[in-house]
Design a protein around this motif. Sequence first.
Motif, PDB file in Angstrom:
ATOM      1  N   SER A 374      42.506  39.975  25.838  1.00 29.24           N
ATOM      2  CA  SER A 374      41.118  39.671  26.216  1.00 29.24           C
ATOM      3  C   SER A 374      40.940  39.651  27.730  1.00 29.24           C
ATOM      4  CB  SER A 374      40.687  38.344  25.600  1.00 29.24           C
ATOM      5  OG  SER A 374      40.429  38.500  24.214  1.00 29.24           O
ATOM      6  N   ASP A 375      41.925  39.125  28.461  1.00 32.72           N
ATOM      7  CA  ASP A 375      41.843  39.174  29.928  1.00 32.72           C
ATOM      8  C   ASP A 375      41.864  40.619  30.419  1.00 32.72           C
ATOM      9  OD1 ASP A 375      41.646  36.464  30.302  1.00 32.72           O
ATOM     10  OD2 ASP A 375      43.743  36.150  30.867  1.00 32.72           O
ATOM     11  N   ILE A 376      42.760  41.419  29.849  1.00 32.05           N
ATOM     12  CA  ILE A 376      42.894  42.819  30.267  1.00 32.05           C
ATOM     13  C   ILE A 376      41.609  43.590  29.986  1.00 32.05           C
ATOM     14  CG2 ILE A 376      44.056  44.996  29.683  1.00 32.05           C
ATOM     15  CD1 ILE A 376      46.617  43.225  29.219  1.00 32.05           C
ATOM     16  N   MET A 377      41.109  43.491  28.763  1.00 34.46           N
ATOM     17  CA  MET A 377      39.920  44.255  28.403  1.00 34.46           C
ATOM     18  C   MET A 377      38.666  43.688  29.058  1.00 34.46           C
ATOM     19  SD  MET A 377      41.005  46.804  26.911  1.00 34.46           S
ATOM     20  CE  MET A 377      42.426  47.426  26.015  1.00 34.46           C
ATOM     21  N   GLY A 378      38.609  42.364  29.225  1.00 33.23           N
ATOM     22  CA  GLY A 378      37.488  41.789  29.959  1.00 33.23           C
ATOM     23  C   GLY A 378      37.441  42.286  31.385  1.00 33.23           C
ATOM     24  N   THR A 379      38.608  42.383  32.009  1.00 28.35           N
ATOM     25  CA  THR A 379      38.697  42.928  33.365  1.00 28.35           C
ATOM     26  C   THR A 379      38.262  44.384  33.401  1.00 28.35           C
ATOM     27  OG1 THR A 379      40.454  41.400  34.018  1.00 28.35           O
ATOM     28  CG2 THR A 379      40.321  43.484  35.232  1.00 28.35           C
ATOM     29  N   MET A 380      38.684  45.154  32.399  1.00 28.08           N
ATOM     30  CA  MET A 380      38.292  46.563  32.355  1.00 28.08           C
ATOM     31  C   MET A 380      36.786  46.724  32.113  1.00 28.08           C
ATOM     32  SD  MET A 380      40.870  48.339  33.159  1.00 28.08           S
ATOM     33  CE  MET A 380      40.086  49.914  32.840  1.00 28.08           C
ATOM     34  N   PHE A 383      35.255  46.317  35.487  1.00 27.25           N
ATOM     35  CA  PHE A 383      35.379  47.553  36.278  1.00 27.25           C
ATOM     36  C   PHE A 383      34.425  48.624  35.745  1.00 27.25           C
ATOM     37  CE2 PHE A 383      39.427  45.889  37.952  1.00 27.25           C
ATOM     38  CZ  PHE A 383      39.356  46.326  39.267  1.00 27.25           C
ATOM     39  N   TYR A 384      34.265  48.684  34.418  1.00 27.87           N
ATOM     40  CA  TYR A 384      33.372  49.673  33.823  1.00 27.87           C
ATOM     41  C   TYR A 384      31.925  49.414  34.247  1.00 27.87           C
ATOM     42  CZ  TYR A 384      30.788  52.257  30.227  1.00 27.87           C
ATOM     43  OH  TYR A 384      29.926  53.104  29.574  1.00 27.87           O
ATOM     44  N   ALA A 385      31.491  48.159  34.176  1.00 29.31           N
ATOM     45  CA  ALA A 385      30.111  47.824  34.544  1.00 29.31           C
ATOM     46  C   ALA A 385      29.863  48.055  36.028  1.00 29.31           C
ATOM     47  CB  ALA A 385      29.822  46.372  34.180  1.00 29.31           C
ATOM     48  N   ASN A 386      30.863  47.734  36.852  1.00 26.73           N
ATOM     49  CA  ASN A 386      30.770  47.937  38.307  1.00 26.73           C
ATOM     50  C   ASN A 386      29.451  47.375  38.858  1.00 26.73           C
ATOM     51  OD1 ASN A 386      31.810  48.802  40.771  1.00 26.73           O
ATOM     52  ND2 ASN A 386      30.875  50.826  40.620  1.00 26.73           N
ATOM     53  N   LYS A 389      26.642  42.637  41.685  1.00 25.21           N
ATOM     54  CA  LYS A 389      26.601  41.181  41.769  1.00 25.21           C
ATOM     55  C   LYS A 389      27.899  40.533  41.291  1.00 25.21           C
ATOM     56  CE  LYS A 389      22.295  40.806  43.179  1.00 25.21           C
ATOM     57  NZ  LYS A 389      21.921  40.187  44.480  1.00 25.21           N
ATOM     58  N   ASP A 390      28.759  41.322  40.671  1.00 26.81           N
ATOM     59  CA  ASP A 390      30.030  40.806  40.157  1.00 26.81           C
ATOM     60  C   ASP A 390      31.107  41.833  40.474  1.00 26.81           C
ATOM     61  OD1 ASP A 390      32.124  39.623  38.860  1.00 26.81           O
ATOM     62  OD2 ASP A 390      31.138  39.438  36.920  1.00 26.81           O
ATOM     63  N   ASN A 391      31.668  41.731  41.661  1.00 23.83           N
ATOM     64  CA  ASN A 391      32.637  42.702  42.164  1.00 23.83           C
ATOM     65  C   ASN A 391      33.824  42.831  41.214  1.00 23.83           C
ATOM     66  OD1 ASN A 391      33.737  44.448  44.229  1.00 23.83           O
ATOM     67  ND2 ASN A 391      35.182  42.798  44.681  1.00 23.83           N
ATOM     68  N   PRO A 392      34.135  44.047  40.707  1.00 21.21           N
ATOM     69  CA  PRO A 392      35.285  44.203  39.806  1.00 21.21           C
ATOM     70  C   PRO A 392      36.587  43.808  40.490  1.00 21.21           C
ATOM     71  CG  PRO A 392      33.878  46.152  39.762  1.00 21.21           C
ATOM     72  CD  PRO A 392      33.413  45.322  40.909  1.00 21.21           C
ATOM     73  N   ASP A 393      37.400  43.025  39.800  1.00 23.05           N
ATOM     74  CA  ASP A 393      38.662  42.561  40.386  1.00 23.05           C
ATOM     75  C   ASP A 393      39.627  42.172  39.275  1.00 23.05           C
ATOM     76  OD1 ASP A 393      37.884  39.944  39.504  1.00 23.05           O
ATOM     77  OD2 ASP A 393      36.699  39.723  41.328  1.00 23.05           O
ATOM     78  N   TYR A 394      40.821  41.738  39.688  1.00 28.50           N
ATOM     79  CA  TYR A 394      41.848  41.292  38.752  1.00 28.50           C
ATOM     80  C   TYR A 394      41.962  39.770  38.754  1.00 28.50           C
ATOM     81  CZ  TYR A 394      43.373  46.158  38.397  1.00 28.50           C
ATOM     82  OH  TYR A 394      43.434  47.514  38.169  1.00 28.50           O
ATOM     83  N   LEU A 395      40.852  39.092  38.993  1.00 26.60           N
ATOM     84  CA  LEU A 395      40.781  37.636  38.973  1.00 26.60           C
ATOM     85  C   LEU A 395      39.968  37.214  37.753  1.00 26.60           C
ATOM     86  CD1 LEU A 395      39.890  37.104  42.743  1.00 26.60           C
ATOM     87  CD2 LEU A 395      42.171  37.208  41.703  1.00 26.60           C
TER      88      LEU A 395
END
Length: 778
Positions: A374-380, A383-386, A389-395
Motif C-alpha cells: 500500500s505504501d509503494i502503490m500509494g506513492t506511485m 507520482f502518477y497524479a503529479n 499541491k502534493d509534490n510526488p515523493d518517497y515520504l
Amino acid sequence: MSRYTPRVTMAALAATTALLVTGIPVIASASPSAPQTVAAQQAAVANRAALIADAGQQSASIAQSLGLGSQEKLVVKDVIADANGTKHFRYERTYAGLPVLGGDMIVHQTAGGVIKGVDKASNAQLVNINTTPALAAPKAQAAALAAESGAALDTAPRLVVYAANGTPTLAWETVVSGKESDGTPSKLHVVTDAKTGAVLFKNEGINTGTGTGVFVGQVTIGTTLSGSTYQMKDTTRGGGYTTNMNNGTSGNGTLYTKSTDVWGNGSASNSESAAVDAHYGVGMTWDFYKNTFNRNGIRNDGVGAYSRVHYDSNYTNAFWDDACFCMTYGDGSGNTHPLTEIDVAGHEMSHGVTAATANLNYSGESGGLNEATSDIMGTMVEFYANNPKDNPDYLIGELIDLNGNGTPLRYMDQPSKDGQSADYWSSTVGNKDVHYSSGVANHFFYLLAEGSGAKTINGVNYNSPTSNGSTLTGIGRDKAAQIWYRALSTYMTSTTNYAAARTATINAANDLYGAGGVEATAVANTWAAVNVGSVVSNSPTVTNPGSQTTQVNTAASLQIKASGGTGALTYSATGLPTGLSINASTGLISGTATATGTYNVTVTAKDTAAKTGSASFTWTVNTGGGGGCTGTQLLGNPGFETGTAAPWTATAGVVDNSASQAAHGGSWKAWLNGYGSAHTDSLSQTVSIPAGCKATLSFWLHIDTAETGTTQYDKLTVSANGTALKTYSNVDAATGYTQRSIDLSAYAGQSVTIKFNGVEDSSLQTSFVIDDTAVTTS
C-alpha cells in the motif's frame, strides 16, 4: 518448476459529468467520453468473467493433475491472462467442503493448456483430517473473545482447516470486533484449534494508513446528474461514490448531493472539501491501476469502491475495510485536518487490491508486505497524479505533521529514520507492528527504483544505505512498480514472507524483461542490499565449446556463445591457432589454420559494465593426408536458437523459450516433460560420423522435480540408434545446469540417430531441460 458486474443505464451515462472543484468554484461540463469509457469497462468485465468461468471448468482436472486428494476442491478467485496466452489461475481450496486457510495457490498455464508451475501458500498435504470438532462453536467463540480483551462477537465461528503453518488442523475461525487505541475499528479473525481451543492465528481484517488534509487544489472529479440533483458519484470509474459520516462511526454515511456542480471551497471547515480530496484520490487511483496495469478497478471487476469522510471525532487515521469495500477517513486532531491526501487514497485502495489478489495475511512478515504494498502503490499514485499541491515523493504522510515537528510518518529511502521501522530484514522483523516491518520492502522498492546513496528527486533530498555496502543504480520507478504488481498479482500468496517475496519479484522480472536479465539481477541484488538473500553475479557466461581439431591449411569456423552481462557483449581470444581470429562483435572464430600443433585457447566475453566471462579449451591442428579426421561439430541447431526444432525431430512444445525454465545459453532450450501426469517427450537428430574419427556427444542438462526420495519415478534416456547409452532420473535433480558427455566413437563411419526420451509417471512433475548440445569429432 511444473508446466502447469453491475450494469450502468444509458440514462446514468447521459448525466455523467466531469467538473472542477476547489477554493475557486468552476462550473464543469459533461464528459463526452463517458459512454465509451463505461462500454470499455463492461467489455473488460465480460472478458474476465469468461476467464474465471474457464478456470472453474478446469478446476477438477487441475486438482487431479496436482495430485490433490478426493476431498479437496479448487475454487476460483481470480485469473490473469498474459499477452502471449499464458494464464494464471488463483484458487482458494476446500477440504470436505470446509474452507482451507492457507490453501490458496496460483496455477500457471501455457496458452496450450499445459501447467508450467504452481505457487502455493502451503505445501502441506491434506489427508486424513478429522472434520468433527471436539469443541463446539460456543466454546470456540468464548476462546476467541478471551483472546482479545474488550472485544464483542462480530461473526459467529465457522469450521475451517488451518494449513498456513505446519500440520493442517481442524479449527474454528471467529471474527471479534472492537476498537484500536486510536479509535480505528477492529475486526480480528481469531483461529482456534477445534480440539484444544488453543489460539492458532490472529489476523486483523481492518487495514489502516494515514494521509493529509485539503491540499489537492483545483481538480476535476466525476459526478452524476440525477434529475435536477448532482451526486458525488463517478459512473466512468465503476460507480464509486463519496459519503459524509457526519462524525459518526456506523452505517454507510450520506451521499454528497447538491443542486449545483461546484463543490468545496478549499477549506477544511467546508465538509465538501475533504470529500473532493477523497473523491479525486479515488479517481487518480482508479486511473493509475487502469493505465499502468490495465486493472479494471480494485477487484478487476469494474466495480468502484466508495469513500466515507468525516468519520468519528478527532480521529487521526484512515482505513480500508474489505467487508464494506470502502475507504474511511478521519478529520484529524480538532476535526480540522482531514486525512484525505492523494497517496492515502492510493494506500487504502491498494489494500483492496491486495485482498483481491495475494490476500497477504495482516500479521508477521506477510503483514509487513501487505502494508508495504500500500505504501509503494500509494506513492506511485502520487507520482502518477503529479499534483502541484502534493509534490510526488518517497515520504509517507509528509503533509499531516502528526509528529508535530514537520516530519513524515515513514521514509522509504531509510525507513529507520522514523525511529521504529526496519531498514533491513532480520529473523525478528516479523515481530514488529506491520507498519514498521514494512520498512524492509519499502526500502527495497526505493533502492530498486532510484538506487543507493545521496540524491535529490523533485526537490526532496534522500540518502539510502545498503546492508552490505553495495552501490545500486536503480532501474526506475516505472519498472519497479511493474515488477511489484506482477509479483503481487501472479506469484504471491497469503503466506508470502520476505524470502518468498524475493523469489516472486525475480520471477516477475524474468516474465516482464527476460530471464536472467539486467532487471532480474537488479531485483536479486537489491533484496541482498536489504539482507534478503545473496548477491548474484551478472557477469557474462561463455559456453565452453569443448576441444577442437582442424586439419592444417583448411578453413575452420567456430561460433562462441555467451549469455548474461549488461548490454552488448564484445569478444576476444588468446592462444588461437595461427591463421584464425575472432570477430569482436559476433564471437565467430574463423580463418585457415596454417601451422600444426596443440593450442591452448581462452575466449572472453565482456559487457558494457566491463564485467567478463571466459572459457578455455584446446585446439589441435593436424597435418593433412593419411586419412586423418577433420574436427567439427555435427549437430544442427545445437542450442535451439532458431526458435524451431529443425533439424531435430521433437514432440510438440519441447523447443521452448518461456521464462519458467531458463536456457543455459541464449533464450531457447529443449524442455522435456514437467507435466505432473503420465507423459512422454522425445528429441532426436541423425548425423553421420566420419570414419576414423573420435566423436563425443555433449549437452547441458538441468533436472527439476517435485518428487522426493531415492526412487526413480521419471526418467530421461539418451540413446544412439536405439541403444541406451545413459539414463537420468528425478533422483539426479540439481540446481542449475551440468554438462554431460557420452563417447560416440564406436559409431564412426555410420549414420547415428541421437535420441533423448523423457518418460514421466502419473503424478508430481520432473522437468528434463537440455541446451547447448554438440557432437564433436576429433
